[in-house]
Design an enzyme around this catalytic site. Structure first.
Site, mmCIF file in Angstrom:
data_model
loop_
_atom_site.group_PDB
_atom_site.id
_atom_site.type_symbol
_atom_site.label_atom_id
_atom_site.label_comp_id
_atom_site.label_asym_id
_atom_site.label_seq_id
_atom_site.Cartn_x
_atom_site.Cartn_y
_atom_site.Cartn_z
ATOM 1 N N HIS A 198 -1.217 -6.507 11.608
ATOM 2 C CA HIS A 198 -2.194 -7.500 11.140
ATOM 3 C C HIS A 198 -1.989 -8.874 11.777
ATOM 4 C CE1 HIS A 198 -2.434 -5.097 7.067
ATOM 5 N NE2 HIS A 198 -2.985 -4.437 8.070
ATOM 6 N N ASN A 227 -5.070 -6.535 3.316
ATOM 7 C CA ASN A 227 -5.447 -6.082 4.654
ATOM 8 C C ASN A 227 -6.631 -6.935 5.148
ATOM 9 O OD1 ASN A 227 -4.747 -4.039 2.589
ATOM 10 N ND2 ASN A 227 -4.289 -2.807 4.363
ATOM 11 N N GLU A 242 0.847 -1.185 0.000
ATOM 12 C CA GLU A 242 0.000 0.000 0.000
ATOM 13 C C GLU A 242 0.883 1.236 0.000
ATOM 14 O OE1 GLU A 242 -1.480 0.996 4.443
ATOM 15 O OE2 GLU A 242 -2.139 -0.941 3.719
#
Ligand SMILES: Cc1cc2nc3c(=O)[nH]c(=O)nc-3n(C[C@H](O)[C@H](O)[C@H](O)COP(=O)(O)OP(=O)(O)OC[C@H]3O[C@@H](n4cnc5c(N)ncnc54)[C@H](O)[C@@H]3O)c2cc1C
Length: 492
Positions: A433, A471, A348
């Site tokens: 994450h 994600n 990202e």
């Protein structure tokens, strides 16, 4: 009570809403604060550039993910408080997590990505992908309020100059560049840019909460759950034990804490069904300890296993002076470089909202990393430990380099070495994450029912075996939607 939910993140919020809609009364227990009351500055959440008492979970010094800038360390002392972001330190990794009613949705970037179908099938082969993509991903995206930036506005918005520079460099090196959906209200952001709404994304708010614009779970699933009249929430209450109750159901031990983290009361609650939704780390820590200490002795040997960091690794690049990335940067990322198929990395294009021109491009990559860690109980210290090794990030660095070495060669640029320490290129010490620890179809059946103790369920990121290729929160939400539908029709 019929159902108790531990935690108020994505999995917990889905469970609470759907149970309540089915007529089941639900009590949610959340160790963090409610985040519904403004502080002395009139704002609920602190700004990313000026962390204060609200920012960190029971630390006396901030632990900023970007620890340094231009050679200067950024961390500073703060009073110990039940703040919003937990930088939980294990031996080889710092795991960042949201604390409060709304869980990770309070602190995250809102990037709401549905993985490519072939990647999902590799992650969770026991789940019917046709059902997920036909029913549960659409349901999750609708429930979360996901949408994509207006592409015409993206082309002209000053606050996305950094993303356009990221696109130019990606495309010149031949990488696919994709827009990434988000739960931020894009019309609100347009008004921020036009100067007609109070700035949030354009004021750099993100890591310690957004005061406007972002649809966290407080505005979506939890608002709908509360509106049923069947859901109650106890903030600043931490679950410490779950054990079978005489006469059926489970006794849940809960410690009430104050904002300094001290226990002020211990309560026992009884519930027919208990849903573990304390997040990958929270759920794993509870289950591993409760199995080892004999409270839930019949949990199987898969509990605590299959934990991964979603391959998170960060880096920055130093651009030439003609590739300014902008003083004003929206804190909400909106685009990524997809080199998953060829190089095992999805990067990202992240903001670096410092308020000054940095000529830097900054990236958070999600990579295919084969390493999986295990939680285990250390009786001597009375703690649950995680055996992740910092060196296990090397496959992630190698995957990220498939993108950025090529871009640097093409552009004649170099990596930044001042963001994570002194002369350190890779942010390889952390993850945003955490995934796994009570993996679907291993520690639980194919719908999250824990083996060994009927009436106990896992319904959060702990179910996912360490990686989602993008994600994770849309996948966590969609899987929770799938599982709770089955549980409601067959177990209640
Ligand atoms: C800085 C940051 C940025 C991120 N950006 C993105 C992004 O853009 N897109 C994306 O998809 N994901 C992102 N994530 C990850 C995402 O937020 C998580 O994957 C997600 O929140 C996990 O959902 P969950 O339901 O498993 O648990 P969580 O959302 O972590 O919720 C668990 C809740 O349980 C509570 N809890 C834990 N233990 C106990 C206990 N013993 N008793 C009571 N309560 C307890 C916690 O306080 C927490 O509120 C980001 C995360 C961070 C930290």
């Amino acid at each position: 009570m019929p159902a108790l939910v531990i935690g108020t993140g994505y999995g917990g919020s889905v469970a609470a809403l759907r149970l309540a809609e089915a007529g089941v009364d639900v009590h949610m227990v959340e160790m963090g604060m409610a985040w519904d009351t403004p502080g002395s500055d009139g704002k609920i959440f602190a700004n990313t550039t000026s962390p204060d008492v609200r920012s960190y979970w029971l630390r006396t010094r901030t632990k900023q993910p970007l620890s340094n800038f231009l050679g200067f360390p950024l961390d500073k002392d703060v009073p110990r408080h039940t703040g919003i972001l937990d930088a939980e330190e294990f031996g080889g990794i710092i795991v960042y997590q949201g604390r409060g009613v709304g869980g990770g949705s309070l602190v995250n970037g809102g990037m709401a990505v549905t993985p490519r179908r072939e990647n999902f099938a590799a992650v969770l082969p026991s789940v019917d992908a046709a059902e997920m993509y036909g029913t549960y991903y659409p349901r999750a995206n609708a429930g979360l309020g996901v949408s994509t930036i207006d592409p015409a506005w993206f082309e002209t918005a000053e606050c996305y100059r950094y993303a356009r520079v990221g696109r130019k460099h990606a495309q010149r090196s031949g990488f696919p560049f994709v827009f990434v959906p988000d739960v931020y209200d894009w019309d609100y952001m347009k008004r921020e840019a036009a100067g007609t709404a109070t700035k949030s994304a354009l004021a750099g708010e993100i890591l310690y909460g957004n005061n406007h614009g972002k649809k966290s779970l407080q505005q979506t699933y939890l608002a709908r759950a509360k509106a049923t009249g069947r859901v109650t929430i106890s903030p600043l209450h931490k679950v410490t034990s779950v054990a079978p109750a005489t006469g059926g159901g489970y006794t849940v031990t809960v410690e009430q804490i104050n904002t300094s983290g001290d226990t002020t009361a211990t309560k026992a609650m009884t519930a027919d069904k208990v849903f573990f939704a304390a997040g990958s780390v929270g759920t794993s820590k509870l289950l591993v300890r409760l199995k080892a200490t004999g409270a839930l002795p019949r949990l199987n040997g898969e509990v605590g296993k299959g934990w991964g960091d979603n391959g998170n690794v960060m880096c920055g690049r130093a651009n030439h002076m003609w590739d300014a990335t902008g003083k004003l940067q929206s804190s909400i990322p909106t685009a990524g470089i997809d080199n998953w198929a060829a190089g095992g990395a999805f990067a990202e294009v992240a903001p670096l909202p410092t308020g000054i021109e940095t000529y830097a491009s900054f990236y958070l990559s999600i990579t295919r990393n084969p390493h999986r860690a295990q939680f285990s109980w250390n009786a001597a210290t009375g703690r649950v430990e995680l055996n992740w090794q910092t060196a296990w990030k090397q496959p992630s660095i190698d995957a990220a380099k498939t993108i950025f070495d090529k871009i640097n060669a093409k552009e004649g640029t170099i990596y930044r070495t001042d963001l994570f320490g002194t002369y350190k290129i890779w942010g390889d010490h952390l993850t945003y994450h955490p995934l796994g620890g009570a993996v679907l179809d291993k520690a639980t059946d194919n719908y999250g029912r824990l083996y060994g103790h009927p009436g106990l369920y896992v319904i959060d990121g702990a179910l996912i075996p360490g990686n989602t290729s993008v994600n994770p929160f849309v996948t966590i939400t969609a899987l929770a939607e799938r599982n709770i539908e089955k549980i409601i029709t067959t177990d209640l």
